[in-house]
Design an enzyme around this catalytic site. Sequence first.
Site, PDB file in Angstrom:
ATOM      1  N   ASP A   1       0.719  -1.184  -0.077  1.00  0.00           N
ATOM      2  CA  ASP A   1      -0.099   0.152   0.245  1.00  0.00           C
ATOM      3  C   ASP A   1       0.965   1.260   0.173  1.00  0.00           C
ATOM      4  O   ASP A   1       2.167   1.007  -0.127  1.00  0.00           O
ATOM      5  CB  ASP A   1      -0.965  -0.120   1.255  1.00  0.00           C
ATOM      6  CG  ASP A   1      -2.359   0.579   0.875  1.00  0.00           C
ATOM      7  OD1 ASP A   1      -2.467   1.975   0.407  1.00  0.00           O
ATOM      8  OD2 ASP A   1      -3.207  -0.272   0.941  1.00  0.00           O
TER       9      ASP A   1
ATOM     10  N   HIS B   1      -2.843   3.100  -4.634  1.00  0.00           N
ATOM     11  CA  HIS B   1      -2.143   2.739  -3.280  1.00  0.00           C
ATOM     12  C   HIS B   1      -0.861   2.230  -3.424  1.00  0.00           C
ATOM     13  O   HIS B   1      -0.312   1.188  -2.926  1.00  0.00           O
ATOM     14  CB  HIS B   1      -3.103   1.478  -2.586  1.00  0.00           C
ATOM     15  CG  HIS B   1      -4.313   2.034  -2.166  1.00  0.00           C
ATOM     16  ND1 HIS B   1      -4.519   2.492  -1.019  1.00  0.00           N
ATOM     17  CD2 HIS B   1      -5.653   1.867  -2.699  1.00  0.00           C
ATOM     18  CE1 HIS B   1      -5.656   2.831  -0.729  1.00  0.00           C
ATOM     19  NE2 HIS B   1      -6.655   2.508  -1.843  1.00  0.00           N
TER      20      HIS B   1
ATOM     21  N   GLU C   1      -9.740   2.613  -5.317  1.00  0.00           N
ATOM     22  CA  GLU C   1      -9.419   3.812  -5.013  1.00  0.00           C
ATOM     23  C   GLU C   1      -8.118   4.491  -5.591  1.00  0.00           C
ATOM     24  O   GLU C   1      -7.101   5.064  -5.154  1.00  0.00           O
ATOM     25  CB  GLU C   1      -9.028   3.967  -3.600  1.00  0.00           C
ATOM     26  CG  GLU C   1     -10.346   3.535  -2.857  1.00  0.00           C
ATOM     27  CD  GLU C   1     -10.125   3.579  -1.135  1.00  0.00           C
ATOM     28  OE1 GLU C   1     -11.201   4.030  -0.551  1.00  0.00           O
ATOM     29  OE2 GLU C   1      -9.002   3.218  -0.633  1.00  0.00           O
TER      30      GLU C   1
HETATM   31  C1  ACM Z   1     -10.855  -0.557   0.233  1.00  0.00           C
HETATM   32  O1  ACM Z   1     -11.519  -0.731   1.195  1.00  0.00           O
HETATM   33  N1  ACM Z   1     -10.303   0.547  -0.301  1.00  0.00           N
HETATM   34  C2  ACM Z   1     -10.848  -2.023  -0.503  1.00  0.00           C
END
Ligand code: ACM
Length: 549
Positions: free
Chosen positions: A182, A253, A323
Amino acid sequence: MTSEDTTALGLIPAPRKVSRVPPGPGPHPLDEETVLSAGPGAEGVARWLRATVGAATGLPLREGTGDNGIALSLDEALAPEAYRVVVDGRAIRVEGGGAAGLFWGAQTFRQLLGPDAFRRAPIAQGRTWEVPMVVIEDEPRFPWRGLMLDVARHFMPKDDVLRYLDLLAAHKLNVFHFHLTDDQGWRIEIKRYPRLTETGAWRSRTKYGHRASELWDETPHGGYYTQDDIREIVAYAAERHIRVVPEIDVPGHSQAAISAYPELGNTDVIDTTTLSVWDTWGINPNVLAPTDNTLRFFEGVLEEVLELFPAETSPFVHIGGDECPKDQWQQSLTAKNQIVDLGLKDEDELQSWFIRHFDTWLTERGRRLIGWDEILEGGLPPNAAVSSWRGYGGGIAAAEAGHDVVMCPEQQVYLDHRQDGGPDEPMPIGFIRTLEDVYRFEPVPPGLSEEATRHILGTQANVWTEVMQTRARVDYQVFPRLAAFSEVAWSALPAPDERDFAAFDARMAAHYARLDALGVDYRPPAGPLPWQRRPGVLGRPLEGPPPVV
Ligand code: ACM
């Protein structure tokens, strides 16, 4: 059996069928003379039983057969994960359709022995151990019963991961979704790209609390798993019949990876050489450049991932896809040219191209891609599966379109969300999701067609660790709710409104004693203990009932 009987046994998750053996002879004793036999295919479970129940009881459980014995065997008439435990005055029989079913049966057998069977050594010499006279027949509702652990935001040392695998197994959960990368850290050694861990596995400081908090922890934080650590984790999971789903989260991420290899970022938009591993929380604008070079780089990463996570126990590989803000792509000439060259409409189709590439790449290598529900946007090849996290909606759309789905809606089973509305919850995040709320979670939404329902592989609880700095903080968020979740995933529960939470809660008395014996720092029913509180550290509690989407 009467409900008092089942409450006394306290089995969690609840089995399908428990019957008492007529005419009710006394319990079956376990002692120094008790022997253990393993039929073909049962050797691994025998090893596990000696290592756990043997250690807790101090009994040798020598190899052998006889009425004072435990006989482990496979019965092909049962489904692979189904099992039967028979305690009727003769040898105790634990039978599984496959080695996995037998293992779940052995877990039930350990629960029948009482909470001290969950310790690592005997607490008294010469005590008697007894198993009640029962016949249990059981099998799971879903083949995918998972827990996702985010080891990127806060690193979880290898020993703690192994412990979590034991905790999953104790709850008959069989999928460990390992969120390895991440913005805030890269946690898996990749030999051909050493900087991913040299640079990407640590940060010099960390936001303490929600991102709006003023507090910083100035202690350097980090860590990663060597390739041998990963092999150990995978083998440990396999022995416990747990499949591991490694996640390499792209194209969002990804700041930790970009900080290690700046060429992975959108270099024509920002100076990526100035980026370091992110030290705070939120949705990060610094995403991967959508170029062929980036694809080649992550093919290299995934080649090593596939070698470490073999197909038998890791048929699925998670590539994230959640995201990913498109702001930098909108400003990037390189991204614009790529859109034109590929004949795409826009940046959303560019993300779709990126994901499809890895779907093809994984499929060619005998694996299946799974991603967060954003991967649906722009279309998805039929073989890809979806983790439905933003609610039920993505999962419903995916299942109706013929994709396999894992239901993990954030409104229901994100265990980072607070579990009580009181002022003492540590760093409270999100909506209130109590033990009872989790118990009433239903993975299959009403109205789903029969055909689509067959695509719901199961469900998983997700644990994001921004405000969980230690194993104790993770335990607090995960337990006792994982016990309720395990019953949702395993047991044949009625519709949410008809579920007997009081009966479950009564069985929890026995289960809290097991968690105590295991050393789990769960949230006590009366609220956090003083050292479980975090006064003055900002959370982000959301008010009202969570929206159903
Ligand atoms: C997530 O909670 N961004 C998969």
